[in-house]
Design a protein around this motif. Structure first.
Motif, PDB file in Angstrom:
ATOM      1  N   ARG A  91       0.814  -1.289   0.098  1.00 21.59           N
ATOM      2  CA  ARG A  91       0.163  -0.029   0.087  1.00 21.59           C
ATOM      3  C   ARG A  91       0.787   1.162   0.085  1.00 21.59           C
ATOM      4  O   ARG A  91       1.992   1.207   0.233  1.00 21.59           O
ATOM      5  N   THR A  92       0.341   2.343  -0.217  1.00 23.79           N
ATOM      6  CA  THR A  92       0.900   3.789  -0.115  1.00 23.79           C
ATOM      7  C   THR A  92       0.553   4.229   1.325  1.00 23.79           C
ATOM      8  O   THR A  92      -0.699   4.339   1.558  1.00 23.79           O
ATOM      9  N   GLY A  93       1.599   4.896   1.886  1.00 22.66           N
ATOM     10  CA  GLY A  93       1.626   5.373   3.029  1.00 22.66           C
ATOM     11  C   GLY A  93       1.973   6.835   3.082  1.00 22.66           C
ATOM     12  O   GLY A  93       2.596   7.240   1.839  1.00 22.66           O
ATOM     13  N   VAL A  94       2.024   7.529   4.353  1.00 23.20           N
ATOM     14  CA  VAL A  94       2.374   8.825   4.579  1.00 23.20           C
ATOM     15  C   VAL A  94       3.557   8.891   5.226  1.00 23.20           C
ATOM     16  O   VAL A  94       3.831   8.298   6.322  1.00 23.20           O
ATOM     17  N   ASN A  95       4.680   9.631   5.086  1.00 22.02           N
ATOM     18  CA  ASN A  95       6.045   9.789   5.648  1.00 22.02           C
ATOM     19  C   ASN A  95       5.512  10.715   6.968  1.00 22.02           C
ATOM     20  O   ASN A  95       5.181  11.897   6.764  1.00 22.02           O
ATOM     21  N   PRO A  96       5.684  10.192   7.983  1.00 23.63           N
ATOM     22  CA  PRO A  96       5.105  10.792   9.188  1.00 23.63           C
ATOM     23  C   PRO A  96       6.175  12.066   9.591  1.00 23.63           C
ATOM     24  O   PRO A  96       5.472  13.067  10.106  1.00 23.63           O
ATOM     25  N   GLN A  97       7.440  12.070   8.991  1.00 28.28           N
ATOM     26  CA  GLN A  97       8.312  13.381   9.286  1.00 28.28           C
ATOM     27  C   GLN A  97       7.891  14.386   8.321  1.00 28.28           C
ATOM     28  O   GLN A  97       8.466  15.514   8.469  1.00 28.28           O
ATOM     29  N   ASN A  98       7.400  14.072   6.964  1.00 31.56           N
ATOM     30  CA  ASN A  98       7.262  14.930   6.091  1.00 31.56           C
ATOM     31  C   ASN A  98       5.664  14.345   5.340  1.00 31.56           C
ATOM     32  O   ASN A  98       5.701  13.640   4.439  1.00 31.56           O
ATOM     33  N   PRO A  99       4.455  14.813   5.997  1.00 27.96           N
ATOM     34  CA  PRO A  99       3.247  14.599   5.628  1.00 27.96           C
ATOM     35  C   PRO A  99       2.992  14.475   3.905  1.00 27.96           C
ATOM     36  O   PRO A  99       2.037  14.005   3.580  1.00 27.96           O
ATOM     37  N   THR A 100       3.567  15.371   3.317  1.00 34.88           N
ATOM     38  CA  THR A 100       3.434  15.597   2.021  1.00 34.88           C
ATOM     39  C   THR A 100       4.052  14.637   1.147  1.00 34.88           C
ATOM     40  O   THR A 100       3.738  14.363  -0.162  1.00 34.88           O
ATOM     41  N   LYS A 102       4.784  10.972  -0.231  1.00 38.24           N
ATOM     42  CA  LYS A 102       4.103   9.628  -0.093  1.00 38.24           C
ATOM     43  C   LYS A 102       5.110   8.629  -0.138  1.00 38.24           C
ATOM     44  O   LYS A 102       6.010   8.518  -0.861  1.00 38.24           O
ATOM     45  N   ILE A 103       4.920   7.109   0.602  1.00 33.02           N
ATOM     46  CA  ILE A 103       5.986   6.149   0.761  1.00 33.02           C
ATOM     47  C   ILE A 103       5.120   5.098   0.105  1.00 33.02           C
ATOM     48  O   ILE A 103       3.965   4.631   0.516  1.00 33.02           O
ATOM     49  N   LYS A 104       6.067   3.924  -0.367  1.00 33.89           N
ATOM     50  CA  LYS A 104       5.305   2.712  -0.702  1.00 33.89           C
ATOM     51  C   LYS A 104       6.013   1.776   0.460  1.00 33.89           C
ATOM     52  O   LYS A 104       6.894   1.484   0.773  1.00 33.89           O
ATOM     53  N   ILE A 105       4.891   1.068   1.011  1.00 30.40           N
ATOM     54  CA  ILE A 105       5.050   0.151   1.934  1.00 30.40           C
ATOM     55  C   ILE A 105       4.827  -1.407   1.180  1.00 30.40           C
ATOM     56  O   ILE A 105       3.601  -1.478   0.829  1.00 30.40           O
ATOM     57  N   PRO A 106       5.762  -2.017   1.203  1.00 27.56           N
ATOM     58  CA  PRO A 106       5.857  -3.421   0.647  1.00 27.56           C
ATOM     59  C   PRO A 106       4.745  -4.280   1.294  1.00 27.56           C
ATOM     60  O   PRO A 106       4.439  -4.274   2.638  1.00 27.56           O
ATOM     61  N   ALA A 107       4.388  -5.478   0.614  1.00 33.61           N
ATOM     62  CA  ALA A 107       3.469  -6.517   1.115  1.00 33.61           C
ATOM     63  C   ALA A 107       4.401  -7.196   2.120  1.00 33.61           C
ATOM     64  O   ALA A 107       5.567  -7.278   2.290  1.00 33.61           O
ATOM     65  N   SER A 108       3.612  -7.803   3.286  1.00 37.98           N
ATOM     66  CA  SER A 108       4.259  -8.377   4.409  1.00 37.98           C
ATOM     67  C   SER A 108       3.227  -9.632   4.880  1.00 37.98           C
ATOM     68  O   SER A 108       2.096  -9.475   4.883  1.00 37.98           O
TER      69      SER A 108
END
Length: 125
Positions: A91-100, A102-108
């Motif tokens: 899924r795509t998440g948000v970097n908590p240190q830089n809310p603008t 977007k980061i990719k979170i791999p399947a797990s």
């Protein structure tokens, strides 16, 4: 590799099958720590075995649960709960240190515990 005997397992199962007041009493008697040492002490006193035997039994039980869950099996303790592994989609998440950003979170694959009805009832009293 260490194994527990059938007699030791039956004693531990019977000790764990008793009502929640046994656990409450043991928790109140301890220093408040509810970790491995607490579980070993509880198992040893309730099953009438040595702490070394209780530690071996606890390690064997946890290793068995872990091995089964890693293999994709579901481990159920009637009335207490079940352990299983669940797949999490990428899924795509948000970097908590830089809310603008977007980061990719791999399947797990993650472990999951679901409490049983008797355990839920004991907690909700």
């Amino acid at each position: 590799r260490t194994f527990i005997t059938r007699k030791m397992f039956a004693q531990l199962r019977n000790a764990l099958a008793r009502n929640a007041s046994v656990f409450q009493t043991a928790r109140n008697a301890s220093s408040g720590a509810n970790g491995k040492a607490w579980a070993v002490d509880l198992m040893a006193s309730e099953a009438g075995i040595s702490k070394k035997q209780a530690e071996i039994a606890l390690k064997s039980l946890l290793a068995g649960i872990e091995g089964a869950v890693v293999a994709g099996e579901r481990v159920t303790f009637q009335g207490f709960g079940s352990f299983e592994s669940v797949a999490r989609a990428a899924r795509t998440g948000v970097n908590p240190q830089n809310p603008t950003q977007k980061i990719k979170i791999p399947a797990s694959v993650a472990p999951k515990f679901k409490a049983g009805s008797a355990f839920k009832s004991a907690v909700n009293k």
